[in-house]
Design an enzyme around this catalytic site. Structure first.
Site, PDB file in Angstrom:
ATOM      1  N   SER A  18       0.848  -1.194   0.000  1.00  0.00           N
ATOM      2  CA  SER A  18       0.000   0.000   0.000  1.00  0.00           C
ATOM      3  C   SER A  18       0.883   1.244   0.000  1.00  0.00           C
ATOM      4  O   SER A  18       2.054   1.180  -0.380  1.00  0.00           O
ATOM      5  CB  SER A  18      -0.941  -0.035   1.204  1.00  0.00           C
ATOM      6  OG  SER A  18      -1.951   0.938   1.064  1.00  0.00           O
ATOM      7  N   ASN A  19       0.362   2.372   0.401  1.00  0.00           N
ATOM      8  CA  ASN A  19       1.145   3.618   0.420  1.00  0.00           C
ATOM      9  C   ASN A  19       0.635   4.517   1.547  1.00  0.00           C
ATOM     10  O   ASN A  19      -0.292   4.158   2.259  1.00  0.00           O
ATOM     11  CB  ASN A  19       1.065   4.314  -0.946  1.00  0.00           C
ATOM     12  CG  ASN A  19      -0.365   4.626  -1.318  1.00  0.00           C
ATOM     13  OD1 ASN A  19      -1.017   5.460  -0.692  1.00  0.00           O
ATOM     14  ND2 ASN A  19      -0.899   3.938  -2.323  1.00  0.00           N
TER      15      ASN A  19
END
Ligand code: CTP
Length: 240
Positions: free
Chosen positions: A55-56
């Protein structure tokens, strides 16, 4: 909120009391009544196995502020949201998704019935080629994960946008203007909101942002402001 009692009537008649809610004077005019927009927000999640994912750092704050600003002006808003810890703004319909693929499906399912989309989400560009059914166990050596490209949601909407408005975001760390300009053209955006991770007060987690609005005619640099105010400026530009 203050309430004033105004007495109206004419000589000889009884008094009529009208209670005026002054909060209404401050309310924005409903200039986008009857319009429908998609807003994507937050981070996508690409599963590796049942316990891990890619993810980020996106918090979703910018996208949620845009959704709120559009709804406050009377627009119907479909907020296609990846992972965030934010509450859905009032009057906004939220569709929760996890992966880039799910976000692609959700946006493409409604785009044709809308007047446009604002693409604020930080979408993973790559996803694991295979997702393990069971938790991956470690071995002695290093490991690598094979990744494949995800679909570009904004570009897919750009191909069929017609007269709809399409707004993109660009989060850059170098060659900011050049990269944003190229995304503007490549994805068929009407304008793109550039923020640089190199600028103090801009970026993922905070409540402020420093952005430049870029369209085919030029660029407008905005000063440091709250994400809510940036959202208002974006919606002003959509209206104009
Ligand atoms: N975007 C999207 N779908 C993707 C990737 C990006 O809809 N699969 C949208 C983002 O929401 C944003 C714009 O495209 O509005 C630009 O995203 P960004 O991540 O900055 O650019 P990329 O196209 O992914 O390019 P790069 O990673 O090379 O900077």
């Amino acid at each position: 909120m203050k309430k004033y009692n105004i007495f109206a009537g004419n000589f000889g008649s009884g008094k009529t009391e009208i209670s005026v809610n002054t909060a209404l004077f401050g309310a924005k005019k409903k200039s986008l009544e009857g319009k429908h927009f998609i807003v994507t927000a937050g981070a996508t999640i690409e599963p590796i196995d049942p316990v891990r994912f890619i993810s980020n750092h996106s918090s979703g704050k910018m996208g949620y502020a845009v959704a709120e600003a559009l709804a406050a002006r009377g627009a119907k808003v479909t907020l296609v949201s990846g992972r965030t810890s934010l509450e859905c703004p009032q009057g906004v319909e939220k569709v929760d998704v996890l992966s880039a693929e799910q976000m692609y499906e959700a946006c493409n399912a409604v785009f044709e019935q809308t007047d446009g989309a604002v693409m604020c989400a930080a979408v993973a560009d790559y996803t694991p080629q295979t997702v393990a059914d069971e938790k991956l166990k470690k071995g002695d050596g290093d490991m690598s994960i094979a990744l494949k490209r995800t679909k570009d949601i904004a570009a897919s909407l750009g191909e069929k946008k017609g007269s709809r408005v399409l707004v993109g975001f660009a989060m850059e760390t170098q060659n900011e203007r050049e990269n944003a300009q190229s995304k503007l053209e490549r994805k068929n955006f009407d304008f793109i909101v550039l923020n640089s991770l190199r600028t103090e007060g801009a970026g993922f987690r905070g409540d402020t942002n420093v952005v430049t609005l870029i369209d085919m005619k030029g660029a407008e640099e905005l000063p440091l402001m709250s994400k809510r105010d940036v959202a208002e400026r974006i919606v002003d530009k959509i209206e104009s």
